[in-house]
Design a protein around this motif. Structure first.
Motif, short mmCIF file in Angstrom:
data_model
loop_
_atom_site.label_atom_id
_atom_site.label_comp_id
_atom_site.label_asym_id
_atom_site.label_seq_id
_atom_site.Cartn_x
_atom_site.Cartn_y
_atom_site.Cartn_z
N THR A 39 0.61 -1.07 -0.08
CA THR A 39 0.00 -0.13 0.16
C THR A 39 0.70 1.56 -0.04
O THR A 39 0.67 2.06 -0.83
N ARG A 40 2.29 1.10 0.65
CA ARG A 40 2.46 2.56 1.35
C ARG A 40 3.42 2.56 -0.19
O ARG A 40 3.52 4.06 -0.52
N ILE A 41 3.22 1.91 -2.24
CA ILE A 41 4.24 2.31 -2.84
C ILE A 41 3.33 3.61 -3.27
O ILE A 41 3.42 4.60 -3.81
N ALA A 42 1.67 3.68 -3.42
CA ALA A 42 1.09 4.59 -3.66
C ALA A 42 1.09 6.19 -3.09
O ALA A 42 0.89 7.05 -3.79
N ASP A 43 1.98 6.28 -2.00
CA ASP A 43 3.04 7.46 -1.94
C ASP A 43 4.06 7.81 -2.87
O ASP A 43 4.02 9.52 -2.58
N LEU A 44 4.03 6.87 -3.17
CA LEU A 44 5.77 7.48 -3.95
C LEU A 44 4.94 8.94 -5.34
O LEU A 44 4.37 8.16 -6.06
N LYS A 45 5.76 9.47 -5.74
CA LYS A 45 5.49 10.06 -6.44
C LYS A 45 5.50 9.49 -7.70
O LYS A 45 4.08 9.65 -9.04
N ILE A 46 6.51 8.95 -7.76
CA ILE A 46 6.41 7.97 -9.56
C ILE A 46 4.79 7.48 -9.69
O ILE A 46 4.63 6.94 -11.39
N PHE A 47 4.77 6.76 -9.40
CA PHE A 47 3.30 6.05 -8.94
C PHE A 47 1.85 6.87 -8.77
O PHE A 47 0.56 6.12 -9.29
N GLN A 48 1.66 8.13 -9.05
CA GLN A 48 0.23 8.72 -8.85
C GLN A 48 0.33 9.24 -9.74
O GLN A 48 0.66 10.51 -10.34
N MET B 8 -11.21 13.60 5.60
CA MET B 8 -10.34 12.54 4.83
C MET B 8 -10.73 12.73 3.22
O MET B 8 -12.40 12.86 3.23
N ASN B 9 -10.16 13.18 2.33
CA ASN B 9 -10.52 13.69 0.87
C ASN B 9 -10.46 11.64 0.16
O ASN B 9 -9.15 11.48 0.29
N PHE B 10 -11.93 11.64 -0.15
CA PHE B 10 -11.57 10.19 -1.28
C PHE B 10 -11.67 10.78 -2.04
O PHE B 10 -11.72 9.08 -3.57
N LYS C 22 -7.69 18.32 -1.34
CA LYS C 22 -7.16 17.09 -2.54
C LYS C 22 -6.88 15.60 -1.70
O LYS C 22 -7.58 15.74 -0.75
N ARG C 23 -6.71 14.64 -3.05
CA ARG C 23 -6.44 13.29 -2.33
C ARG C 23 -5.86 13.07 -0.61
O ARG C 23 -4.74 12.86 -1.22
N ASP C 24 -6.48 11.71 0.04
CA ASP C 24 -5.45 12.29 1.47
C ASP C 24 -5.30 10.41 0.84
O ASP C 24 -5.76 9.41 0.67
N LEU C 25 -3.13 10.32 0.42
CA LEU C 25 -2.65 8.95 -0.03
C LEU C 25 -3.82 7.82 1.29
O LEU C 25 -3.71 7.45 0.12
N VAL C 26 -3.51 7.98 2.27
CA VAL C 26 -3.00 6.68 2.90
C VAL C 26 -4.58 6.33 3.37
O VAL C 26 -5.22 4.97 3.22
N PRO C 27 -5.61 7.66 3.85
CA PRO C 27 -7.20 6.11 3.91
C PRO C 27 -7.59 6.54 2.03
O PRO C 27 -8.26 4.79 2.36
N LYS D 246 1.59 13.79 8.66
CA LYS D 246 2.49 13.30 9.76
C LYS D 246 0.89 12.37 10.24
O LYS D 246 1.68 10.96 11.55
N PHE D 247 0.27 12.58 10.85
CA PHE D 247 -0.87 11.94 11.70
C PHE D 247 -1.07 10.69 10.61
O PHE D 247 -1.56 9.38 11.57
N PHE D 248 -1.82 11.22 8.99
CA PHE D 248 -1.77 9.51 8.55
C PHE D 248 -0.57 8.57 8.65
O PHE D 248 -0.97 7.42 8.33
N GLU D 249 0.72 9.26 8.47
CA GLU D 249 2.05 7.98 8.49
C GLU D 249 2.01 7.03 9.55
O GLU D 249 1.47 6.42 9.96
N LYS D 250 0.99 7.47 11.15
CA LYS D 250 1.16 7.06 12.29
C LYS D 250 0.12 6.63 11.89
O LYS D 250 -0.25 4.75 12.43
N VAL D 251 -1.02 6.94 10.88
CA VAL D 251 -2.78 5.72 10.64
C VAL D 251 -2.00 4.46 10.06
O VAL D 251 -2.37 3.44 10.61
#
Length: 813
Positions: free
Chosen positions: A28-37, A124-126, A136-141, A208-213
């Motif tokens: 799931t964390r790969i979605a945070d990388l800019k190259i995959f957005q 949170m934005n989906f 903007k879209r919140d990537l983690v949730p 930072k909050f969503f990283e903890k989540v």
């Protein structure tokens, strides 16, 4: 070698892959990388997209106006009270509700503004990855709940439970840390500080909050997926099934039949209960304490490849942790699609016939948001200047005015165009676009029961700025429409004049839908006359262009300029254009002199739900607060927003009203004393109704628009031979507040009666076609019911929940 090069270029990717290999967690964390957005269309955000986000951010943080947030706060408080019920059983399914409304009405800002009501707000934005809108879209949730949807229903259930458990654990730790480390004087101050960072869409605290989540989510998900033999025999909290069985005095086996096992329920229940132990954060009252806002939630309604919809599982997850607790913690889904209004699980997931032990009702979606929040007061601008852009932009949804600090007039009108059409360019081949543009100006009504009605209304709210007023309790029907929004009306008018064929092609679409029975025409030619009158005004202003006015989408001048379709038009000149050069010869010089300072300025039609006459607060059983403004103020308000009125169906004598304003300083400086009206009555019978013209008076009890200024009464008889007759009193009445009235009888939709149609042959043919559809509907109505409507005073009453109609004769002949 190519893969190795990619890893060297993006070292984060190497770390993520190593972590996955070591811990067997997902990617799931790969979605945070800019190259995959990358969006679905293969585009990444451009510099222009970033600029758009910047000015939307500036608009988003403008000072909040209106009381919509107060209303929503009270709505959540009421919901919590309803959820508790009056016995052991919960009458409602779970503590989640929805905001269902079209774009630009302030849904996102409303959720954020709850922070100023001392509510913890986790926003949170989906939105879809291809949507570069704001917020903007919140990537983690978004990635946890909407990506990789080829999983099984059980796997997705575990993801939902792990997600909410992670939310509750992280919230508890984050807020508690703020209280203890920053030494706030009160818990309320700590909450304000936490909100100020989490509700700022540019704050790094959100990331930072969503990283903890994300980190906690992975831990909980791994615990949920651990083989059963490794699980602890005891849990801190009972399962959903055990609680249900205890409440209903049932065996555990019976409870499980009613509620299939929710994978991971005990984890989310434990996390929720632990969060509620924070001191002074969750006192026991019904006012909302925590709102988890899921904005742009429509991806949650998409069907997965395994045959389930995410929001069904989310609803069950929320039910799992909240059903046995009175804390006012709410999940709010906000969206422009109607699916967000109905998150109940179907039988395949949860037997809805037996789920009553948990409560099976849902809260009706919240649809009331602020309108005209930025409008000028009646005394804030002269009636002669109401067509100016800076005034008109204040009406309607708050989006338009919020863009003024960051956009030119061209930019604002371009955004309005794209939102109305849901495309960058108006496409008449798209039926929904054509009907959206026509509906905004002409007040098109949709027929109940038509097979295409529901899908059209859903599409209109989701993609074409149609507004939802309310829904039925079972969500089977949404009451929608286009309220008065003059800026959007001007945009629609400009689009209808985009090419030489635009208007004709749009009317062809309308004609087809009228013939197919989806569009209401009215019993007496209401739609045909709305088209005739507004198109005449439209063509008049187009043939008499004024310099310096805003007549297209590409105007970059001053906001003091007037929108051409809101500009005031001389009554003398308009009637001469409408009925021909001979009109004032028939009316007489006295009539022409009486209206020499009179103007109209209507740009769109809006419907009424009540009679024109204001309620009398002195009557018994009528609250003073429910009394409407007097007739002069009512008329001036419509003048200010350049709207004309389609009366309610039961209104006696007349069907429409167009405001008239006398720009004459001899009448005094008070604008409210300079208004009058043009009243229109529609007929569609086979015989002439000319004699009815004399019975129409503004003194009638259902109208009561008394004035010393002259008015106009127009009777449009659509289904008889062409004829035009005009009368005006030769002498001014001696008594004040009597009808000094220009009476016009016009029959047939032809260039004989309306000479302006000679230059628009195709438009005339389409108007006649629409009129014929109206006449067919009209002739199917009994003559008796028409006489009741025309010659009786009809009063709708509500007694004991049942609608009644009281009919009594008019006092007039």
């Amino acid at each position: 070698m190519k893969n190795e090069g990619t890893l060297q270029e993006h070292p984060q990717l190497r770390d993520i892959i190593r972590e996955v290999c070591q811990t067997r967690l997902n990617f799931t964390r790969i979605a945070d990388l800019k190259i995959f957005q990358i969006s679905e269309s293969g585009n990444t955000p451009t510099a222009q997209d970033e600029d758009r986000l910047a000015f939307f951010y500036e608009s988003f943080v403008r000072p909040y106006t209106g009381k919509a947030v107060d209303g929503f706060y009270d709505y959540l408080t009421s919901n919590n009270e309803k959820f508790r019920g009056h016995g052991l059983e919960r009458p409602y399914y779970a503590k989640f509700c929805s905001i269902f409304q079209s774009s630009g009405t302030g849904k996102s800002r409303l959720l954020i503004e709850l922070q100023n009501k001392d509510v913890l707000v986790l926003y949170m934005n989906f939105r879809e990855p291809s949507d570069f809108g704001f917020p903007k879209r919140d990537l983690v949730p978004a990635s946890i709940l909407t990506d990789n949807m080829d999983c099984s229903q059980a796997e997705y259930t575990a993801r939902c439970c792990a997600f909410f458990a992670a939310i509750f654990y992280t919230l508890q730790q984050d807020v508690s840390a703020k209280v203890s480390s920053l030494h706030f004087d009160s818990t309320g101050a700590a909450i304000k500080y936490w909100n100020s960072r989490m509700c700022d869409m540019r704050s790094p605290a959100r990331a930072k909050f969503f990283e903890k989540v994300q980190s906690r989510y992975q831990v909980v998900l791994d615990e949920i997926k651990r083989p059963k033999s490794q699980e602890s025999a005891d849990r801190d909290a009972p399962t959903v099934e055990e609680t249900a069985a205890k409440r209903m005095n049932m065996s555990l086996t019976d409870a499980r039949i009613n509620a299939p096992t929710l994978e991971g329920a005990s984890f989310v229940v434990a996390a929720y209960n632990n969060m509620l132990k924070m001191p002074h954060v969750f006192p026991q009252d019904d006012a909302p304490k925590l709102v988890i806002a899921l904005d742009e939630a429509h991806p949650l309604s998409n069907m997965s490849s395994k045959g389930f919809r995410p929001f069904h599982i989310l609803g069950r997850t929320i039910n799992a942790y909240c059903h046995d607790n009175d804390a006012s913690v709410w999940v709010v889904f906000a969206c422009t699609t109607s699916q967000v209004a109905d998150f109940s699980a179907p039988q395949v997931i949860h037997d809805s016939l037996r789920v009553a032990i948990y409560g099976q009702l849902l809260y009706q979606p919240y649809t009331y948001l602020g309108w005209d929040q930025n409008a000028d007061s009646l005394s804030g601008i002269s009636a002669s200047d109401v067509g100016k852009f800076h005034h008109i932009i204040g009406f309607g949804r708050p989006l338009w005015k919020s863009l003024m600090n960051n956009q030119t007039i061209t930019g604002i009108m371009t955004i309005a165009t794209q939102k109305l059409c849901n495309s960058k360019k108006f496409n008449l081949q798209d039926i929904n676009e054509a009907l959206a543009v026509l509906s905004q100006r002409f007040g098109l009504g949709i027929c109940f029961g038509h097979p295409n009605a529901v899908s059209y209304l859903d599409k209109g709210v989701a993609s074409h700025l149609r507004v939802c007023f309310s829904t039925t309790e079972d969500r089977s029907w949404a009451f929608t429409g286009y309220p008065s929004e003059p800026l959007l009306s001007c945009v629609a008018a400009i689009l209808l004049h985009g090419t030489s064929r635009s208007l004709v092609d749009a009317l062809k679409v309308l004609k087809a839908k009228v013939d197919g029975g989806m569009i209401e025409t009215g019993h007496c030619g209401e739609l045909a006359s709305r088209l005739l009158l507004l198109l005449a005004k439209f063509m008049y202003v187009r043939s008499n262009l004024s310099t310096g006015t805003i007549s297209d989408l590409h105007y970059n001048g001053s906001e003091d300029a007037e929108l051409i379709h809101c500009q005031k038009v001389s009554v003398v000149n308009f009637l001469e254009y409408f009925f021909g050069d001979e009109f004032w010869l028939k009316a007489g010089e006295k009539a022409k002199t009486a209206f020499q300072h009179a103007y109209i300025n209507f740009s769109h039609w809006v419907p009424m739900e009540n009679f024109i006459s204001p309620k009398d607060s002195k009557l018994p059983n009528v609250e003073p607060s429910s009394a409407r403004c007097d007739s002069k103020e009512w008329t001036l308000r419509h003048w200010h927003r350049t709207s004309a009125v389609q009366c309610c169906h039961l209104q006696p004598l007349v069907d429409k009203m167009i405001p008239i304003y006398f720009d004459d300083l001899t009448l005094g400086s008070n604008d409210v004393d300079r208004v009058s009206q043009m009243f229109i009555s529609n007929k569609a019978g086979k015989t002439s109704s000319e004699r009815d013209l004399g019975f129409i008076t503004r003194k009638h009890g259902s109208i009561q628009c008394l004035s010393e200024l002259p008015c106009i009464v127009l009777l449009l008889d659509l289904n008889v031979d062409p004829k035009l007759s005009v009368t005006f009193p030769k002498k001014k009445p001696k008594h004040l507040k009597t009808d000094q009235c220009l009476r016009i009888y016009a029959s047939g939709i032809s260039s004989t009666t309306f000479p302006f149609l000679r230059d628009h042959f195709n438009v005339a043919e389409l108007l006649r076609g629409t009129g014929r559809s109206t006449i067919a509907d009209h002739n199917s109505t009994s003559r008796c019911s028409r006489q009741i409507r025309d010659y009786c005073y009809i009063t709708p009453l509500a007694v004991g929940g049942t609608r009644h109609i009281v009919i009594r004769p008019h006092l007039e002949p």
